[in-house]
Design a protein around this motif. Structure first.
Motif, PDB file in Angstrom:
ATOM      1  N   ARG A 360       0.709  -1.255  -0.095  1.00 46.32           N
ATOM      2  CA  ARG A 360       0.035  -0.046   0.014  1.00 46.32           C
ATOM      3  C   ARG A 360       0.960   1.233  -0.141  1.00 46.32           C
ATOM      4  O   ARG A 360       0.487   2.168  -0.339  1.00 46.32           O
ATOM      5  N   ASP A 367      -5.763   4.337   5.419  1.00 45.63           N
ATOM      6  CA  ASP A 367      -5.613   4.092   3.954  1.00 45.63           C
ATOM      7  C   ASP A 367      -5.920   2.645   3.398  1.00 45.63           C
ATOM      8  O   ASP A 367      -5.699   2.434   2.371  1.00 45.63           O
ATOM      9  N   PHE A 368      -6.444   1.774   4.348  1.00 46.98           N
ATOM     10  CA  PHE A 368      -6.702   0.574   4.054  1.00 46.98           C
ATOM     11  C   PHE A 368      -8.331   0.265   4.216  1.00 46.98           C
ATOM     12  O   PHE A 368      -9.076   1.345   3.553  1.00 46.98           O
ATOM     13  N   ALA A 371      -9.368  -4.316   2.967  1.00 49.62           N
ATOM     14  CA  ALA A 371      -8.033  -4.957   2.039  1.00 49.62           C
ATOM     15  C   ALA A 371      -8.334  -6.704   2.204  1.00 49.62           C
ATOM     16  O   ALA A 371      -7.828  -6.997   1.043  1.00 49.62           O
ATOM     17  N   LEU A 446      -7.742   1.478  -2.793  1.00 47.85           N
ATOM     18  CA  LEU A 446      -7.054   0.382  -2.759  1.00 47.85           C
ATOM     19  C   LEU A 446      -7.105  -0.222  -4.337  1.00 47.85           C
ATOM     20  O   LEU A 446      -6.005  -1.110  -4.518  1.00 47.85           O
ATOM     21  N   VAL A 449      -4.230   0.538  -6.633  1.00 45.44           N
ATOM     22  CA  VAL A 449      -2.778   0.496  -5.962  1.00 45.44           C
ATOM     23  C   VAL A 449      -2.498  -0.946  -6.586  1.00 45.44           C
ATOM     24  O   VAL A 449      -2.816  -1.957  -6.156  1.00 45.44           O
ATOM     25  N   MET A 452      -1.649  -4.050  -4.357  1.00 43.38           N
ATOM     26  CA  MET A 452      -2.909  -4.478  -3.410  1.00 43.38           C
ATOM     27  C   MET A 452      -3.395  -5.676  -4.221  1.00 43.38           C
ATOM     28  O   MET A 452      -4.261  -6.321  -3.949  1.00 43.38           O
TER      29      MET A 452
END
Length: 503
Positions: A360, A367-368, A371, A446, A449, A452
């Motif tokens: 990440r 920020d998760f 997940a 996410l 990214v 991820m």
């Protein structure tokens, strides 16, 4: 065979070898580091089998070499069951950390890969040195020197942390530990004077000193160890250092290095200053209880995953503290087993967080979110590590926590009840951390990214598998470790002159 001197010197030699590897050959540095760490692990296994758990000898596998004759200081190495399990923990975690860090630093743009792995080996050698030293001055040297590699690991290799924050955390860590160490140095000198001008631990155990001198010397050692552990209110450096260090270094910092503090209390404070240990026990228990509750409450409010885990560790060290100063065999053995199990569980937790951070690019919980929908296997390992951290029955930390509370309850029910509140808070902060990170609605960012999209790799499975297996195995069958720990704890309690040592 001279196992203890070898297991101390080999990683230091490895550090020198790896340090001279050209920066342009990172793979060679990694392979050499892994090879040296596996040799150390093999030596640790050999040391384990050479140790006789049924022996009545206070220390075993002793080696002694001339160092500074004028001061009667020697390179004396010896182990009991407490130091043996800590050596085994160190030797196990280092190759795991090396594998976990394999892909983390190639494009870091910071210091060279060989420098990082040389520092890891140097840290391993100095940490093992603190556990094998049976000369007080030799212990002090290792105690201080191990600050150097960790200082550079925090200040130069922190992941996704601003440079100023890394430097601040590294300097704070160094200054706290250095001040504590300088105070201990004064106590070491005082101990040499009143103990017959020798640094040999075995001789100093029988030293005759007045009550006032003993209490001052105890405080000199205890303050250094309380900072290292860390106990409240000397804990403030750990969240900064744990948050700024790379995940692998943080796993060693909290999983092993901090245990030097609690190990030092057991080996030096209790054994060398028995009357002072009993006198200051209520204060130590009070500080431990405050740490359990205070750190747990602060952990609940953390948004940084590594800082959160660091605060949980402060709470865990509170349990170790009350176990040590309860002066019962159950609580003491539980405290030492807690040191091992905490190293396994928290080491796993830091390493898994590091895997999330690499994917990440952030340590922030916000920020998760959801997940687990993208990396379900990694999220599953994260859940397992969290359950181990909160001492779920069936996992190793439950056994140690149960022994500590049971042993404390037999001598002070109030302390045991207050400490139990920490267990409830642990469930709160761990479950909320897991829920906010891997469960619930998927954070839309996410999906954009690239990292991820990759679930746990084969290398990462090799990293986490040994820790998962041990946490399960020791959760159901801790007897092999307890058989090694119990005689050393009982001998320590006898040195503290606690009549109920065998109860």
């Amino acid at each position: 065979m001279k196992y203890l001197s070898l297991i101390t010197v080999v990683p230091l030699i490895g550090a020198l070898v790896v340090a001279f590897v050209p920066r342009s050959k990172p793979e060679l540095a990694k392979l050499l580091t892994l090879a040296f760490s596996l040799v150390v692990f093999g030596l640790a296994v050999a040391t384990w089998f050479a140790f006789d758990a049924g022996s009545k000898a206070r220390l075993q596998l002793q080696e002694s070499y001339t160092w500074i004759p004028a001061w009667d200081a020697r390179f004396t190495f010896a182990v009991d069951g407490i130091s043996l399990v800590m050596i085994a923990l160190t030797a196990l975690l280092v190759p795991i950390v090396v594998l976990a860090s394999w892909k983390d630093l190639d494009n870091s743009g910071k210091r060279s890969v060989p420098a990082y792995f040389a520092l890891i080996l140097a840290l391993e050698g100095t940490m093992i040195g603190t556990f094998t030293a049976a000369d007080v001055l030799l212990f002090y040297v290792f105690f201080e020197v191990m600050l150097v590699p960790m200082y550079f690991l925090i200040g130069s290799f922190g992941q996704d942390v601003p440079t100023k924050q890394r430097q601040y955390a590294a300097v704070k860590f160094f200054l706290y530990s250095l001040v504590g160490g300088l105070i201990m140095l004064a106590a070491v000198i005082g101990l040499w004077v009143v103990g017959g001008k020798t640094f040999e631990w075995a001789s100093l155990v029988n030293a005759d000193m007045s009550t006032g001198v003993e209490r001052w010397l105890f405080l000199g050692f205890f303050l250094a160890f309380a900072i290292k552990a860390p106990f409240f209110p000397f804990h403030t450096w750990l969240p900064d250092a744990g948050g700024a260090a790379p995940a692998g270094a943080a796993a060693l910092l909290v999983g092993v290095m901090d245990k030097v503090g609690t190990f030092g209390i057991l080996r030096y404070c209790l054994s060398l200053f028995p009357d002072a240990s009993r006198y200051f026990a209520p204060l130590a228990i009070a500080l431990s209880l405050v740490g359990i509750i205070y750190a747990a409450l602060l952990a609940v409010g953390q948004n940084d995953l590594k800082r959160l885990i660091s605060y949980t560790s402060i709470a865990h060290f509170g349990f170790i503290g009350i176990g040590i100063f309860a002066f019962t065999l159950q609580a003491g053995s539980g405290a030492v087993l807690y040191m091992v199990n905490h190293g396994l569980a928290t080491g796993l937790l830091f390493l898994v967080v590091g895997m999330f951070v690499v994917r990440r690019g952030s340590t922030l919980v916000t920020d998760f979110g959801g997940a687990g929908k993208l990396v379900p296997l990694l999220a599953g390992v994260f859940f397992f590590a969290g359950m181990a951290s909160l001492a779920l029955p069936g996992l190793a930390p439950f056994v140690s926590e149960f022994l500590v509370l049971l042993g404390v309850f037999t001598v002070n029910q109030t302390v045991a009840v207050i400490a139990t509140v920490g267990i409830i808070l642990a469930a709160c902060y761990v479950l909320w951390m897991i829920q906010r990170t891997t469960q619930g609605t998927l954070n839309p960012t996410l999906s954009t990214v690239d990292g991820m999209s990759r679930d746990i790799s084969k290398r990462e499975m090799v990293v986490v598998a040994p820790l998962i297996v041990l946490l399960l195995a020791l959760g159901f069958y801790p007897k092999p470790v307890l058989d090694v720990i119990n005689p050393a704890v009982e001998a320590t309690l006898t040195e503290v002159q606690v009549v109920e040592a065998g109860k």
